[in-house]
Structures are given as C-alpha cells and as structure tokens.
Design a protein around this motif. Structure first.
Motif, PDB file in Angstrom:
ATOM      1  N   MET A 158     -21.096  37.322 -20.418  1.00  0.00           N
ATOM      2  CA  MET A 158     -20.371  37.973 -19.317  1.00  0.00           C
ATOM      3  C   MET A 158     -20.618  37.200 -18.021  1.00  0.00           C
ATOM      4  N   ILE A 159     -19.599  36.531 -17.525  1.00  0.00           N
ATOM      5  CA  ILE A 159     -19.722  35.748 -16.297  1.00  0.00           C
ATOM      6  C   ILE A 159     -19.615  36.666 -15.079  1.00  0.00           C
ATOM      7  N   ASN A 160     -20.631  36.637 -14.227  1.00  0.00           N
ATOM      8  CA  ASN A 160     -20.559  37.417 -12.983  1.00  0.00           C
ATOM      9  C   ASN A 160     -20.790  36.553 -11.742  1.00  0.00           C
ATOM     10  N   THR A 161     -21.006  35.238 -11.970  1.00  0.00           N
ATOM     11  CA  THR A 161     -21.295  34.317 -10.871  1.00  0.00           C
ATOM     12  C   THR A 161     -20.535  33.015 -11.075  1.00  0.00           C
ATOM     13  N   ILE A 162     -19.893  32.536 -10.021  1.00  0.00           N
ATOM     14  CA  ILE A 162     -19.168  31.264 -10.103  1.00  0.00           C
ATOM     15  C   ILE A 162     -19.712  30.328  -9.032  1.00  0.00           C
ATOM     16  N   ILE A 163     -20.060  29.119  -9.472  1.00  0.00           N
ATOM     17  CA  ILE A 163     -20.684  28.123  -8.596  1.00  0.00           C
ATOM     18  C   ILE A 163     -19.742  26.934  -8.455  1.00  0.00           C
ATOM     19  N   PHE A 164     -19.326  26.646  -7.240  1.00  0.00           N
ATOM     20  CA  PHE A 164     -18.408  25.545  -6.957  1.00  0.00           C
ATOM     21  C   PHE A 164     -19.146  24.329  -6.401  1.00  0.00           C
ATOM     22  N   ASP A 165     -18.738  23.151  -6.839  1.00  0.00           N
ATOM     23  CA  ASP A 165     -18.982  21.928  -6.083  1.00  0.00           C
ATOM     24  C   ASP A 165     -17.975  21.940  -4.926  1.00  0.00           C
ATOM     25  N   LEU A 166     -18.231  21.162  -3.881  1.00  0.00           N
ATOM     26  CA  LEU A 166     -17.320  21.152  -2.735  1.00  0.00           C
ATOM     27  C   LEU A 166     -16.463  19.881  -2.663  1.00  0.00           C
ATOM     28  N   GLY A 167     -17.112  18.713  -2.534  1.00  0.00           N
ATOM     29  CA  GLY A 167     -16.365  17.468  -2.385  1.00  0.00           C
ATOM     30  C   GLY A 167     -15.547  17.143  -3.617  1.00  0.00           C
ATOM     31  N   ALA A 168     -14.270  16.827  -3.423  1.00  0.00           N
ATOM     32  CA  ALA A 168     -13.305  16.458  -4.465  1.00  0.00           C
ATOM     33  C   ALA A 168     -12.855  17.662  -5.297  1.00  0.00           C
ATOM     34  N   VAL A 169     -13.383  18.847  -4.995  1.00  0.00           N
ATOM     35  CA  VAL A 169     -12.935  20.077  -5.642  1.00  0.00           C
ATOM     36  C   VAL A 169     -12.226  20.965  -4.618  1.00  0.00           C
ATOM     37  N   LEU A 170     -12.892  21.224  -3.502  1.00  0.00           N
ATOM     38  CA  LEU A 170     -12.316  22.039  -2.437  1.00  0.00           C
ATOM     39  C   LEU A 170     -12.031  21.243  -1.163  1.00  0.00           C
ATOM     40  N   ILE A 171     -12.769  20.134  -1.001  1.00  0.00           N
ATOM     41  CA  ILE A 171     -12.659  19.339   0.230  1.00  0.00           C
ATOM     42  C   ILE A 171     -12.422  17.881  -0.118  1.00  0.00           C
ATOM     43  N   ASP A 172     -11.464  17.274   0.552  1.00  0.00           N
ATOM     44  CA  ASP A 172     -11.128  15.863   0.360  1.00  0.00           C
ATOM     45  C   ASP A 172     -12.000  15.001   1.272  1.00  0.00           C
ATOM     46  N   TRP A 173     -12.855  14.188   0.660  1.00  0.00           N
ATOM     47  CA  TRP A 173     -13.687  13.244   1.425  1.00  0.00           C
ATOM     48  C   TRP A 173     -13.526  11.871   0.805  1.00  0.00           C
ATOM     49  N   ASN A 174     -13.174  10.885   1.621  1.00  0.00           N
ATOM     50  CA  ASN A 174     -12.933   9.558   1.080  1.00  0.00           C
ATOM     51  C   ASN A 174     -13.177   8.498   2.154  1.00  0.00           C
ATOM     52  N   PRO A 175     -14.158   7.601   1.940  1.00  0.00           N
ATOM     53  CA  PRO A 175     -14.430   6.542   2.919  1.00  0.00           C
ATOM     54  C   PRO A 175     -13.232   5.639   3.180  1.00  0.00           C
ATOM     55  N   HIS A 176     -12.299   5.589   2.232  1.00  0.00           N
ATOM     56  CA  HIS A 176     -11.122   4.726   2.407  1.00  0.00           C
ATOM     57  C   HIS A 176     -10.347   5.087   3.673  1.00  0.00           C
ATOM     58  N   TYR A 177     -10.301   6.374   4.008  1.00  0.00           N
ATOM     59  CA  TYR A 177      -9.525   6.803   5.173  1.00  0.00           C
ATOM     60  C   TYR A 177      -9.970   6.075   6.434  1.00  0.00           C
ATOM     61  N   MET A 178     -11.274   5.960   6.609  1.00  0.00           N
ATOM     62  CA  MET A 178     -11.796   5.306   7.808  1.00  0.00           C
ATOM     63  C   MET A 178     -11.800   3.792   7.658  1.00  0.00           C
ATOM     64  N   TYR A 179     -12.265   3.300   6.511  1.00  0.00           N
ATOM     65  CA  TYR A 179     -12.433   1.850   6.368  1.00  0.00           C
ATOM     66  C   TYR A 179     -11.111   1.084   6.302  1.00  0.00           C
ATOM     67  N   ARG A 180     -10.028   1.764   5.989  1.00  0.00           N
ATOM     68  CA  ARG A 180      -8.724   1.075   6.030  1.00  0.00           C
ATOM     69  C   ARG A 180      -8.359   0.675   7.459  1.00  0.00           C
ATOM     70  N   ILE A 195     -20.034  34.317  -5.489  1.00  0.00           N
ATOM     71  CA  ILE A 195     -19.505  32.962  -5.380  1.00  0.00           C
ATOM     72  C   ILE A 195     -20.478  32.105  -4.569  1.00  0.00           C
ATOM     73  N   TYR A 196     -20.931  31.012  -5.166  1.00  0.00           N
ATOM     74  CA  TYR A 196     -21.877  30.107  -4.501  1.00  0.00           C
ATOM     75  C   TYR A 196     -21.338  28.682  -4.528  1.00  0.00           C
ATOM     76  N   ALA A 197     -21.915  27.841  -3.679  1.00  0.00           N
ATOM     77  CA  ALA A 197     -21.608  26.402  -3.699  1.00  0.00           C
ATOM     78  C   ALA A 197     -22.905  25.637  -3.896  1.00  0.00           C
ATOM     79  N   LEU A 198     -22.825  24.591  -4.719  1.00  0.00           N
ATOM     80  CA  LEU A 198     -23.949  23.684  -4.952  1.00  0.00           C
ATOM     81  C   LEU A 198     -23.418  22.286  -4.682  1.00  0.00           C
ATOM     82  N   THR A 199     -23.828  21.701  -3.559  1.00  0.00           N
ATOM     83  CA  THR A 199     -23.186  20.472  -3.110  1.00  0.00           C
ATOM     84  C   THR A 199     -24.168  19.354  -2.808  1.00  0.00           C
ATOM     85  N   ASN A 200     -23.800  18.144  -3.231  1.00  0.00           N
ATOM     86  CA  ASN A 200     -24.509  16.940  -2.798  1.00  0.00           C
ATOM     87  C   ASN A 200     -23.906  16.521  -1.464  1.00  0.00           C
ATOM     88  N   TRP A 201     -24.653  16.751  -0.377  1.00  0.00           N
ATOM     89  CA  TRP A 201     -24.098  16.513   0.962  1.00  0.00           C
ATOM     90  C   TRP A 201     -25.270  16.317   1.924  1.00  0.00           C
TER      91      TRP A 201
END
Length: 201
Positions: free
Chosen positions: A1-23, A105-111
């Motif tokens: 029985m699932i009662n907890t959902i854990i989201f990653d953030l980058g590339a799942v909910l938030i777009d982060w990409n060094p290309h945007y700046m380095y271009r 609902i929780y987030a577990l992020t490498n940031w």
C-alpha cells in the motif's frame, strides 16, 4: 500500500541545463560540449551537490585548468542562467497527487545547498512538498543508500510504503536496493501511465 511519493526534482519537475548559459560563451557547439564533458564534468558538479562549497569546487578546477578560468567561473557565477522552466505536465501530476490528500509528498534531490534557494524562490510548487531533502545540505547524495535512509528516518516513512520517481536509472536502482518501489522517469505521459497502472493516479 503506497502512502508516500518521493520525487527527484531536476529533469523531472525542473529543467536545468548548462547548455543554456554556455551557448552564450562558445561559438561552436562542439567546443562547448567538449568543455562540459572534460572540464566542468558531471562528477565535478556532483561534489558540490554533495556539500563541497562552490568556491572550493571552482578554485580546484581553475588550478587544474587555468586556461579555462573565465568559463569555469561562469558555471556558478552565471548558474541562474542554467535554470530553465518547470516541466508543467509533471507539475500537474504532482498537483493532482497532492490535492488527492492520499499521499505524503517528499523530494529527494541532488542539489547544491548554495544554489537551491534560487529554485525555492522561483518555483512556487516546491512549497507543496511535505519535506525536501537536499544533498548539499546533508553532505551526502544519491545513489548513496544513506541518503535514502535519511529521508525515510526523518519523515517516518516505511520503504515498502513509498514510491520513488527519478530520471537517473542509477538513482532508481539504488532506491530499489533500499526497498523503495521506483519509477524511472522518462516523460510526464509515461509517468502518468505507470502511476495509473499502480492505481495511484
């Protein structure tokens, strides 16, 4: 029985990409890609995600590659320009799950702890989470089992009652090793289908 959902953030909910700046700094795409693959590498960036200060990480690279100093310093000096928009379709899934009232609902992020406040200020939906565990603050990161256990312990979550969502297969496999059922995120449509198959969505 699932009662907890854990989201990653980058590339799942938030777009982060060094290309945007380095271009804006490189005339040729291949030169930019070579720089990102060989100088400001993912492994190097993940050390900042694991708690190393941005200054220490930057100075370490400048010492190794002094000829690239300006471009190295731009990585965190202009980091805000790498942060894109939210992935609205995935945020809509998050919203539906939150509003159902059925799940914690929780987030577990490498940031990095130093850059995460920028995201907190920019993305209102980050306030929907019941808790966010940030690697840079905790001085550990995915895929270390201790990082998953930290969230489980802090929020009194049982591994077999949780579902983890991450775009990085390495992190998904690590969560499963800890006993957390996981979805390897590839798109909002695929996520919705998998949640539906689990009678969650």
């Amino acid at each position: 029985m699932i009662n907890t959902i854990i989201f990653d953030l980058g590339a799942v909910l938030i777009d982060w990409n060094p290309h945007y700046m380095y271009r804006t700094l490189f005339d040729k795409e291949e030169d930019m890609l070579h720089f990102l693959a060989n100088i400001t590498t993912s492994d190097w960036n993940e050390e900042q995600d694991a708690g190393r200060s941005l200054q220490e990480g930057t100075e370490l690279l400048v010492k190794r590659f002094p000829e690239h100093e300006a471009n190295i310093r731009a990585f965190y000096g202009r980091w805000n320009e790498m942060l894109g928009d939210a992935f609205d379709d995935t945020v809509a899934i998050l919203k539906k799950l939150k509003e159902s009232g059925k799940y914690k609902i929780y987030a577990l992020t490498n940031w990095s702890a130093e850059t995460f406040p920028v995201a907190l200020e920019r993305f209102e939906f980050l306030r929907w989470f019941d808790g966010i565990v940030v690697s840079g603050t905790e001085k550990m990161r995915k895929p270390a089992p201790e990082f998953y256990h930290l969230l489980l312990t802090r929020y009194h979550v049982k591994a077999d009652e949780a579902l983890f969502i991450d775009d990085n297969l390495r992190n998904v496999l690590a969560a499963e090793q800890v006993g957390i059922k996981s979805i390897h995120y590839q798109s909002a449509e695929q996520l919705a289908q998998e949640l539906s198959s689990l009678n969650i969505f």
